[in-house]
Design a protein around this motif. Structure first.
Motif, PDB file in Angstrom:
ATOM      1  N   ASP A  65      -3.021  12.504  17.851  1.00  0.00           N
ATOM      2  CA  ASP A  65      -3.900  13.642  18.119  1.00  0.00           C
ATOM      3  C   ASP A  65      -3.220  14.959  17.737  1.00  0.00           C
ATOM      4  O   ASP A  65      -3.891  15.966  17.532  1.00  0.00           O
ATOM      5  N   GLY A  75      -1.857  17.802  18.698  1.00  0.00           N
ATOM      6  CA  GLY A  75      -2.599  19.015  19.019  1.00  0.00           C
ATOM      7  C   GLY A  75      -1.786  20.292  18.987  1.00  0.00           C
ATOM      8  O   GLY A  75      -2.348  21.381  18.896  1.00  0.00           O
ATOM      9  N   GLU A 124      -3.348  14.006  25.949  1.00  0.00           N
ATOM     10  CA  GLU A 124      -2.852  13.499  27.230  1.00  0.00           C
ATOM     11  C   GLU A 124      -3.359  12.068  27.388  1.00  0.00           C
ATOM     12  O   GLU A 124      -4.504  11.757  27.049  1.00  0.00           O
ATOM     13  N   ALA A 144      -0.410  17.596  32.704  1.00  0.00           N
ATOM     14  CA  ALA A 144       0.688  18.364  32.131  1.00  0.00           C
ATOM     15  C   ALA A 144       0.220  19.544  31.286  1.00  0.00           C
ATOM     16  O   ALA A 144       1.003  20.438  30.995  1.00  0.00           O
TER      17      ALA A 144
HETATM   18  C1  LIG Z   1      -2.109  18.297  27.042  1.00  0.00           C
HETATM   19  C2  LIG Z   1      -1.273  17.241  26.404  1.00  0.00           C
HETATM   20  C3  LIG Z   1      -1.325  17.061  25.033  1.00  0.00           C
HETATM   21  C4  LIG Z   1      -0.580  16.076  24.410  1.00  0.00           C
HETATM   22  N1  LIG Z   1      -0.667  15.946  23.072  1.00  0.00           N
HETATM   23  C5  LIG Z   1       0.008  14.942  22.472  1.00  0.00           C
HETATM   24  C6  LIG Z   1      -0.101  14.749  21.074  1.00  0.00           C
HETATM   25  O1  LIG Z   1      -0.808  15.493  20.381  1.00  0.00           O
HETATM   26  N2  LIG Z   1       0.572  13.723  20.495  1.00  0.00           N
HETATM   27  C7  LIG Z   1       1.365  12.895  21.238  1.00  0.00           C
HETATM   28  O2  LIG Z   1       1.933  11.959  20.673  1.00  0.00           O
HETATM   29  N3  LIG Z   1       1.517  13.066  22.555  1.00  0.00           N
HETATM   30  C8  LIG Z   1       0.848  14.064  23.187  1.00  0.00           C
HETATM   31  N4  LIG Z   1       0.984  14.221  24.539  1.00  0.00           N
HETATM   32  C9  LIG Z   1       1.875  13.303  25.262  1.00  0.00           C
HETATM   33  C10 LIG Z   1       1.142  12.029  25.571  1.00  0.00           C
HETATM   34  O3  LIG Z   1       0.432  12.189  26.772  1.00  0.00           O
HETATM   35  C11 LIG Z   1       2.065  10.838  25.741  1.00  0.00           C
HETATM   36  O4  LIG Z   1       3.067  11.187  26.608  1.00  0.00           O
HETATM   37  C12 LIG Z   1       2.665  10.368  24.460  1.00  0.00           C
HETATM   38  O5  LIG Z   1       1.705  10.156  23.476  1.00  0.00           O
HETATM   39  C13 LIG Z   1       3.437   9.096  24.728  1.00  0.00           C
HETATM   40  O6  LIG Z   1       4.041   8.626  23.539  1.00  0.00           O
HETATM   41  P1  LIG Z   1       5.626   8.640  23.374  1.00  0.00           P
HETATM   42  O7  LIG Z   1       6.230   8.045  24.613  1.00  0.00           O
HETATM   43  O8  LIG Z   1       5.857   7.793  22.178  1.00  0.00           O
HETATM   44  O9  LIG Z   1       6.020  10.052  23.186  1.00  0.00           O
HETATM   45  C14 LIG Z   1       0.251  15.238  25.173  1.00  0.00           C
HETATM   46  C15 LIG Z   1       0.317  15.425  26.550  1.00  0.00           C
HETATM   47  C16 LIG Z   1      -0.421  16.412  27.176  1.00  0.00           C
HETATM   48  C17 LIG Z   1      -0.333  16.573  28.634  1.00  0.00           C
END
Ligand SMILES: Cc1cc2nc3c(=O)[nH]c(=O)nc-3n(C[C@H](O)[C@H](O)[C@H](O)COP(=O)(O)O)c2cc1C
Ligand code: SF4
Ligand code: SF4
Ligand code: SF4
Lengths: 610, 155
Positions: A196, A198, A287, A511
């Motif tokens: 995503d 973002g 998220e 978060a």
């Molecule tokens: C508001 C918000 C936006 C997030 N955006 C992303 C994102 O764009 N890409 C992503 O990989 N994780 C994003 N995260 C973290 C994910 O919730 C998640 O922790 C992550 O994808 C886990 O993958 P990893 O353990 O490989 O990092 C975001 C978290 C929050 C709270």
């Protein structure tokens, strides 16, 4: 790899495509035919090379000659000189800032030589739309090794041992997450790839998918095998990435056609498939709980995580969500072993998975730095090395001010901390965070209050609105920052900002809210003086907050350099500029709307801003 | 309800197995087709996919990707990513507002242009970035805006 003696690797990442790399490819092929070289030279379109600011880029292999800023009209000359006469063309080569001698070879350019490629190991080397290219570079060998020689438990053990931590922001140990998901009973489990992306200013994940989609697919298959009972996977891609979506879809289809996805992979009884889902333009969907709600066809509102998604995620089944870059690391760890991986990076993860940051991290370096683009560096490298060595320093000889990491959830790191080693724990210690890898460099012309306002505007826009502290609190903070940049701030506002920040951090549900105040907190911590100048003196030292500026014309420069050219007068939307042609011009400050157009259009530097 | 919109809705719903869980993908396809979500297509889609109109509208307003109003022929997007911001995207946005005589988020009365801010397009190497239709431009500068728009005058 191919019988051709020369390969012209032309970058077809989003940046270069917008600068006509496909048109260049066409002309290249035409010119090659014209010189009857079609049996020797071949044009290959690759994924993003990472050097996006200098596109379109082409690398001539096997010599690795690097060309930049190519134009369609340059191609006939380039083909004639380089391919026919064997004389590489200097004028299309990279010249380091402030120097004159070009560097012909890609691997000698500091931007590239300062990097360590793991997740990006295939960048610029393969055509992402051909699975054969990936396989020729060792692709799917890790999967073969896993399926034919390793038990799921052994794979998990290796990933745990590697100390790999999530690249999506939180830095959660990947092996631990997989293990938890594996241990929860259930005969239907999912793996998901979070694409995503973002964070504004981040483009690592886009480039990995555009340039090497199979590495993500291979990682996901290995993950599904290790966790067990996983037959279905999803990738959730931002809709703003049409090229990435297209390439990922092609890759999934090719993997299916080659028996790498679907039933009985490699003739074992292991079955696994991947579906692609488009995001719909909501930051909060990065998220985990919101992302899963979105895949199930609902508005992406986070839920409280009393129960984690590894236990109860997609369709209430145990679900393992990892970031694109995390997945792309998996095949390399399997192939080269955990010990190789722990040899790169900081700390010690033998007993504590949180004990260090291992491997590399991909950053998207952007903003006021000379070399913008994608860089993969070992964990623990200093900010200085990234900004000044790989990044080639600050543009236009300006003064370095700060680096912003972690996007809207992260913070600003001031010049005084430029020797900070970059890893999960060090960045958190100074109030920022690793985040997904966006790294925006700021110079003296960036105002920290304005930057904090920018991020707060972003988070209050993107807040899903489910809980009050985040929804109302970020709005209040934005209003205060807005007032300060308009010159209506009071000293008490700074304390109020801190108070609101702490309240939001403590009481937000997810978060997004929990980290939204970070840009404000870090800018207040390291740049309090700049806030005070706005509040007390009603001035913006970086000359950004325009309500606090006055525009005037330096009569000498206007007359002597510009001969009163009158361009500013013609362009001023408020009719605030007067003067006879060939004479000095003036600004009527009562009429001036402070739009800055005159400053932009005056070619003689005669407009002064105070 | 015209049969054309009904057929389109049917076709898209079938492409996604008439599965209500795939409603967001169906809405993407409609948005791609019409550049917004026309009311009558929403109603047809609701019939085909068994997702209530109220839920489709709820999703349409939650996500930035969807629009319930028609847009101009040329959609102009100014990237609001951090690198674009640091390099003057706000000034570029204002220049566009001045040239087109509309505010951000509006459409010109002749339905020729609409002006929007967009989330980061991740083409940060080219910041500040402006996208017109499918064409991406960068770095966009204030003095260049009138010239850029001229290209679309006759289109
Ligand atoms: C508001 C918000 C936006 C997030 N955006 C992303 C994102 O764009 N890409 C992503 O990989 N994780 C994003 N995260 C973290 C994910 O919730 C998640 O922790 C992550 O994808 C886990 O993958 P990893 O353990 O490989 O990092 C975001 C978290 C929050 C709270
Ligand atoms: S913290 Fe913000 S984004 Fe997260 S659930 Fe609450 S309102 Fe929504
Ligand atoms: S554009 Fe510059 S040089 Fe020309 S009249 Fe205005 S201030 Fe003078
Ligand atoms: S800042 Fe804008 S309004 Fe003021 S004088 Fe310059 S062009 Fe005119």
């Amino acid at each position: 790899m191919k019988p051709y003696t020369i390969q012209l690797m032309i970058c077809a990442g989003t940046g270069c495509v917008s600068n006509q790399s496909f048109e260049i490819k066409e002309v290249l092929e035409k010119e090659i035919k014209k010189h009857n070289l079609q049996n020797e030279a071949m044009v290959v379109t690759t994924g993003c090379n990472g050097f996006c600011g200098a596109g379109p880029i082409m690398v001539v292999q096997p010599d690795g000659i690097f060309y930049q800023y190519l134009k369609v009209t340059d191609i006939p000359y380039l083909v004639e000189e380089h391919l026919v006469k064997g004389r590489p063309v200097k004028k299309f080569m990279y010249v380091p800032p402030k120097e004159e001698i070009p560097i012909p070879r890609m691997n000698k350019i500091p931007f590239f030589s300062g990097q360590t490629l793991v997740a990006l190991r295939n960048r610029g080397m393969i055509d992402p739309e051909f699975i054969e290219d990936y396989i020729a570079r060792g692709g799917y060998r890790a999967l073969a090794k896993v399926l034919t020689t390793m038990s799921p438990d052994e794979v998990l053990k290796e990933i745990k041992k590697s100390g790999l931590r999530g690249r999506g922001g939180g830095g959660f140990p990947t092996g631990v997450k997989w293990e938890t998901c594996k241990k929860i009973p259930g005969d239907r489990k999912f793996v998901i790839c979070n694409a995503d992306e973002g964070d504004p200013g981040a483009f690592m994940d886009r480039s990995i998918i555009e340039g090497d989609p199979h590495s993500v697919i291979e990682g996901m298959i290995i993950g599904a095998y290790a966790i067990e009972n996983v037959r279905e996977g999803y990738i959730y891609v931002r809709m703003e990435y049409p090229l990435a979506i297209k390439r990922f879809n092609i890759a999934v289809q090719q993997a299916k056609d080659n028996g790498l996805l679907g039933d009985n992979i490699f003739d074992t009884n292991f079955c696994f498939d991947i579906k692609v889902r488009r995001g719909a333009g909501a930051f909060v969907c990065g998220e985990s709980t919101a992302l899963m709600a979105s895949i199930m066809g609902n508005p992406g509102e986070p839920r409280a995580k009393y129960i984690h998604t590894v236990e109860k995620g997609l369709y209430d089944c145990p679900t393992c969500l990892n970031n694109v870059e995390t997945w792309a690391n998996i095949p390399q760890i399997v192939l080269k072993g955990a010990d190789w991986f722990t040899g790169i990076g900081t700390g010690d993860v033998t007993h504590d998975p949180w004990g260090g940051s291992k491997g590399t991290k991909v950053f998207s370096l952007a903003g006021k730095v000379n070399n913008t683009g994608l860089v993969e560096v070992p964990m623990g490298i200093t900010l200085r090395e990234i900004v000044f060595n790989v990044g080639g320093g600050i543009r236009d000889g300006k003064r370095f001010k700060a680096v912003q990491t972690g996007g809207p959830s992260g913070g600003f790191i001031p010049e005084s901390l430029v020797d900070l080693p970059v890893d999960y724990d060090e960045l958190t210690k100074v109030g920022s965070m690793m985040g997904s890898g966006g790294m925006v460099v700021l110079d003296e012309n960036n105002c920290m209050v304005d930057m904090a306002k920018f991020f707060l505007r972003f988070t209050q826009d993107e807040s899903c609105g489910k809980c009050v502290p985040c929804r109302e609190g970020t709005k209040r903070m934005y209003d205060i920052l807005y007032r300060i940049t308009k010159g209506e701030g009071k000293e008490e506002d700074l304390d109020l900002l801190e108070e609101l920040s702490n309240m939001i951090v403590e009481s937000s549900l997810c978060a997004l809210g929990g980290s939204a105040p970070n840009p404000v907190l870090t800018s207040l911590k390291y740049f309090r003086e700049e806030y005070l100048t706005h509040v007390r003196d009603k001035k913006c030292p970086a000359k950004v907050c325009r309500e606090l500026l006055t525009f005037s014309i330096d009569p000498e420069k206007c007359l002597e350099n510009g001969h009163g050219c009158g361009v500013c007068e013609k362009n001023c939307p408020d009719g605030a500029i007067y003067g006879e042609k060939k004479n000095v011009h003036f600004i009527d400050s009562m009429k001036c709307g402070k739009c800055g157009v005159c400053f932009d259009v005056c070619k003689f530097g005669a407009i002064t801003v105070e | 309800m015209s049969s054309e919109t009904q057929n389109k809705a049917k076709e898209i719903s079938e492409k996604w197995d008439n599965n209500p869980e795939n409603i967001i993908e169906m809405m993407h396809d409609i948005q791609d087709e019409y550049k917004y979500l026309p009311r009558e297509v929403i109603e047809s889609l609701s019939n085909e996919s068994n997702v209530p109109v109220s839920k489709i509208l709820n999703i349409a307003t939650f996500y930035n990707a969807f629009s319930l109003k028609p847009k101009g022929k040329h959609k102009i997007c100014v990237c609001m990513g951090t690198p674009c911001h640091t390099l003057g995207a706000a000034r570029v946005a204002e220049a566009l507002e001045r040239e087109l005589k509309i505010k951000m988020g509006e459409t010109t009365p002749d339905l020729k242009y609409s002006l929007e801010e967009t989330r980061c397009l991740s083409a940060c190497g080219l910041a500040p970035v402006v996208v017109i239709g499918e064409d991406l431009y960068g770095p966009a500068t204030v003095p260049n805006i009138p010239k850029l728009l001229k290209k679309y005058e006759k289109k």
